[in-house]
Design an enzyme around this catalytic site. Structure first.
Site: not given
Length: 409
Positions: A71, A292
């Protein structure tokens, strides 16, 4: 490849040392900057799949650029090829990548006059980019989007004829990653400013030759914070880390202090130590700047038998998988009582964990690594365990070095 993980009980780690690969976030930013300014050199770069894909795309001449699951590479390279005058490419990726939105970044680049079109579905990769010289210098962007969109623009901004003035509308999220990008530009003597909701990057044709050393990855370190918290006793030293890090996930220090992990620094080495007799309580963390590490934290809490409420997680919906739904599915298999919304997760305190559960990883490296430390409490099976190569190829070998028993099924 499915792996079964077990450990001896009691599980202790006696002053072990590990070298963690360079930060993927820093590496990918610096790889792009090196493509713009070839006279800089890089050291301690990440050996992750994502960084290898980024490097290949930046140094190759293919018309079709396939970044697979990466990504960060999709966002950064979209901006890079957009300002690469005379170059035409089609950016594509895995089936999941073709479900991850890119429209916000494309629309912003179109504000600058760049020609980008969609090859299939509007708003999603694959995209065709016709690179051109950019003279426009002012754009606006919603402030609550992924910081990777913002960083993508900032990284190429100094090579625009008139630089860039980026106005962010609304409340800014993921500020640490924006500040990381600006700090790397500053290290190259590229002039920037960040006042209120306006970020400016001034044009710069060339930079002086310089070696840029990548700090090791804090997201990768998170799994060892989790191991330390879950072990009966533990002391692990990791390198190379900075006490005043550019990486937002360095907030791990203060978060895991509330889960019984003490952190100290000596030079470029960071030592994690379990606090004996710690009084564990349910935790409530706002993770707007560090989404994250949500997976690691909730698994740690399950292993410790404490509850947690985590907020600021809206960007997890568009990661390698919908991480909130994936966590709900896999934690429920383990017997957890968990609920999720579009931007939060709540785990109810529980003393029991189901044994020998197969954890699905959804093509998501962080699912595999976040659940692995739970093997300290119960035998666990990680499906498609090779997915860790996306960010941390040496992960399973490093766990074996800490006396995890790992067998392939």
């Amino acid at each position: 490849m499915n792996l079964k993980l077990t450990t001896n009980s009691p599980f202790t780690i006696d002053d072990s040392q590990l070298n963690i690969t360079g930060s993927k976030s820093e590496t990918n930013r610096l790889l792009l900057l090196k493509a713009l300014f070839p006279n800089i050199t890089l050291a301690n770069t990440s050996n992750s799949d994502d960084s290898e894909v980024m490097q290949k795309a930046l140094t190759g001449n293919d018309e079709i650029v396939d970044i697979h699951h990466a990504g960060t590479a999709m966002r950064f390279l979209t901006a890079y090829f957009a300002v690469n005058e005379g170059r035409e490419v089609v950016m594509t990726g895995s089936s999941r990548m073709q479900e991850r939105p890119i429209k916000i970044l494309v629309d912003t680049l179109r504000q600058l006059g760049v020609e980008i079109s969609y090859e299939k579905e509007e708003g999603y990769p694959p995209i065709r980019i016709k690179g051109k010289k950019v003279t426009a210098s002012k754009v606006t962007l919603a402030a609550n989007v992924s910081s990777q969109y913002i960083s993508a623009l900032l990284l190429v901004a100094s090579k625009l004829e008139n630089g860039l003035e980026l106005t962010l509308e609304g409340e800014i999220t993921s500020i640490p990653y924006i500040k990381m990008t600006l700090a790397l530009l500053k290290d190259l003597d590229i002039k920037t400013s960040f006042e209120g909701n306006v970020i400016k990057v001034f044009p710069k044709e060339s930079v002086e030759s310089k070696e840029m050393v990548v700090e090791s990855d804090w997201s990768s370190a998170s799994y060892f914070f989790s191991l330390t918290a879950l072990a009966d006793a533990a002391k692990i030293t990791l390198s190379s880390y900075k006490e005043n890090s550019l990486q937002g996930d360095s907030e791990l220090i203060s978060l895991y202090e509330k889960m019984g992990v003490k952190t100290t620094f000596q030079g470029n080495k960071m030592t994690l130590e379990k606090v004996a007799g710690f009084n564990y309580q349910d935790v409530n963390f706002e993770l707007n700047n560090t989404p994250d590490i949500a997976q690691t934290i909730v698994v740690t809490c399950l292993g410790l038998g404490i509850g947690c409420h985590l907020t600021g997680l809206h960007t997890l919906k568009i990661k390698e998988t919908d991480r909130l739904e994936a966590l709900k599915t896999e934690l429920t298999k383990l017997g957890a009582n968990i609920s999720v919304t579009n931007d939060s997760l709540t785990l109810v305190k529980s003393d029991t964990i189901n044994h020998d559960v197969k954890i699905g990883t959804y093509n998501d490296h962080r699912m595999a690594m976040a659940f692995a430390p739970l093997a300290i409490k119960v035998p666990i099976i990680i499906e498609d365990a090779g997915v860790v190569s996306k960010s941390y190829p040496d992960f399973w070998n490093d766990l074996k070095a800490l006396n995890f028993q790992i067998s392939e099924l």
